[in-house]
Scaffold this motif. Structure first.
Motif, short mmCIF file in Angstrom:
data_model
loop_
_atom_site.label_atom_id
_atom_site.label_comp_id
_atom_site.label_asym_id
_atom_site.label_seq_id
_atom_site.Cartn_x
_atom_site.Cartn_y
_atom_site.Cartn_z
N ALA A 21 -17.45 76.14 22.28
CA ALA A 21 -16.49 76.43 23.36
C ALA A 21 -16.11 74.94 24.06
O ALA A 21 -15.06 74.92 24.42
CB ALA A 21 -16.81 77.46 24.23
N ALA A 22 -16.96 73.92 24.15
CA ALA A 22 -16.55 72.74 24.86
C ALA A 22 -15.60 71.78 24.13
O ALA A 22 -15.47 70.91 24.39
CB ALA A 22 -17.88 72.25 25.43
N LEU A 23 -15.67 72.03 22.84
CA LEU A 23 -14.97 71.33 21.83
C LEU A 23 -13.38 71.60 21.63
O LEU A 23 -13.03 72.78 22.19
CB LEU A 23 -15.62 71.29 20.44
N PRO A 24 -12.80 70.64 21.42
CA PRO A 24 -11.18 70.73 21.49
C PRO A 24 -10.61 71.59 20.49
O PRO A 24 -9.47 71.92 20.44
CB PRO A 24 -10.75 69.24 21.52
N PRO B 88 -11.22 63.49 19.71
CA PRO B 88 -9.96 64.21 20.22
C PRO B 88 -10.76 64.52 21.72
O PRO B 88 -10.08 64.70 22.66
CB PRO B 88 -9.85 65.42 19.57
N GLY B 89 -11.99 64.90 21.82
CA GLY B 89 -12.53 65.22 23.15
C GLY B 89 -12.92 64.04 24.23
O GLY B 89 -12.78 64.19 25.19
N ASP C 201 -7.56 65.16 28.79
CA ASP C 201 -6.42 65.18 29.75
C ASP C 201 -5.06 65.28 29.04
O ASP C 201 -4.11 65.64 29.50
CB ASP C 201 -6.25 63.65 30.27
N ALA C 202 -4.90 65.22 27.54
CA ALA C 202 -3.99 65.34 26.66
C ALA C 202 -3.96 66.81 26.10
O ALA C 202 -3.19 67.16 25.19
CB ALA C 202 -4.00 64.29 25.62
N TRP C 203 -4.89 67.60 26.42
CA TRP C 203 -5.23 68.68 25.62
C TRP C 203 -5.59 69.72 26.69
O TRP C 203 -6.01 69.27 27.82
CB TRP C 203 -6.38 68.52 24.56
N SER C 204 -5.83 71.00 26.46
CA SER C 204 -6.02 72.15 27.48
C SER C 204 -6.87 73.18 26.86
O SER C 204 -7.10 73.34 25.67
CB SER C 204 -4.78 72.76 28.02
N PRO C 205 -7.76 73.99 27.77
CA PRO C 205 -8.65 75.02 27.02
C PRO C 205 -7.86 76.09 26.39
O PRO C 205 -8.08 76.55 25.32
CB PRO C 205 -9.21 75.56 28.33
N ALA C 206 -6.50 76.36 26.97
CA ALA C 206 -5.95 77.32 26.24
C ALA C 206 -5.13 76.83 24.99
O ALA C 206 -5.30 77.60 24.04
CB ALA C 206 -4.48 77.48 27.31
N GLN C 207 -4.84 75.56 24.85
CA GLN C 207 -4.57 74.97 23.45
C GLN C 207 -5.80 75.17 22.42
O GLN C 207 -5.54 75.28 21.32
CB GLN C 207 -4.08 73.80 23.60
N ALA C 208 -6.96 74.80 23.15
CA ALA C 208 -8.23 74.69 22.39
C ALA C 208 -8.46 76.39 21.73
O ALA C 208 -8.83 76.56 20.63
CB ALA C 208 -9.22 74.32 22.98
#
Length: 210
Positions: free
Chosen positions: A12-15, A46-47, A144-151
């Motif tokens: 869950a912590a990975l992108p 990516p992370g 910073d370039a990604w979000s939990p929702a996107q993940a």
């Protein structure tokens, strides 16, 4: 915390880009390897640094610099297909782990931009080098370039992708079995006919005077 529960939290912590740059076939496999003590926490480009810090908090391990052998932290990247060169081979469709490329055989393909994780797996799959990458988050890298929702969305699409491939394989196996069934039936019929002929010849030999 048991290993499976830890693997869940690490996953869950990975992108969820499913880019394989960590050296594992998908994010879940990397999470399981970390939980088992078989992999370090610094193999996910990516992370980036924030991703390593998250994994460090979950595992209790010290923060490490990203392993350069796995890549470098950078902005989110987006795949772009050059329509003029696309030959419609569909190889990029098969390579995309989140099914964000659409198109049919011998027709131009395109990338659904909001769904692209920037995994880069479509690049080596293209035989005519018509796919390039552009920065989609200038000045922002890692989480910073990604979000939990996107993940979360990427993870759901990856699971759907795997389920679709499994279904397609089942359908392929079913078609192969259906095609082989008539051949098997024909073989049985030939065998029965041969047995009847052999029996008839045996009876004829018995009736033939010595």
């Amino acid at each position: 915390m048991d290993r499976d529960a830890l693997a869940d939290r690490l996953d869950a912590a990975l992108p969820q880009t499913q880019c394989t740059r960590c050296g594992y076939p998908d994010c879940r496999s990397y999470a399981e390897a970390i939980a088992a003590g078989d992999a370090p926490i610094n193999q996910c480009p990516p992370g980036g640094a924030e991703g390593i810090a998250r994994l460090a908090r979950l595992t209790g391990r010290p923060v490490q610099a990203l392993n350069p052998l796995n890549g470098h932290e950078g902005p989110r990247r987006l795949a772009v297909i050059d329509e003029a060169w696309c030959i419609g081979c569909t190889l990029c469709l098969k390579a995309c782990p989140v099914d964000c490329i659409v198109g049919g055989p011998k027709s131009m393909h395109t990338v659904i931009e909001p769904l692209c994780t920037g995994c880069e797996l479509c690049i080596p799959a293209c035989p005519v080098d018509c796919i390039s990458l552009v920065d989609a988050s200038p000045g922002r890298t890692g989480w910073d370039a990604w979000s939990p929702a996107q993940a979360d969305e990427a993870c759901e699409r990856f699971e759907f992708h795997r389920a679709r491939l499994a279904h397609d394989e089942q359908q392929r196996q079913a078609r192969m079995a259906a095609r082989s069934a008539p051949s098997a039936a024909a073989g049985t019929e030939v065998s029965v006919k041969s047995s009847v002929i052999e029996a008839a010849l045996a009876r004829a030999r018995q009736r033939k005077p010595g």
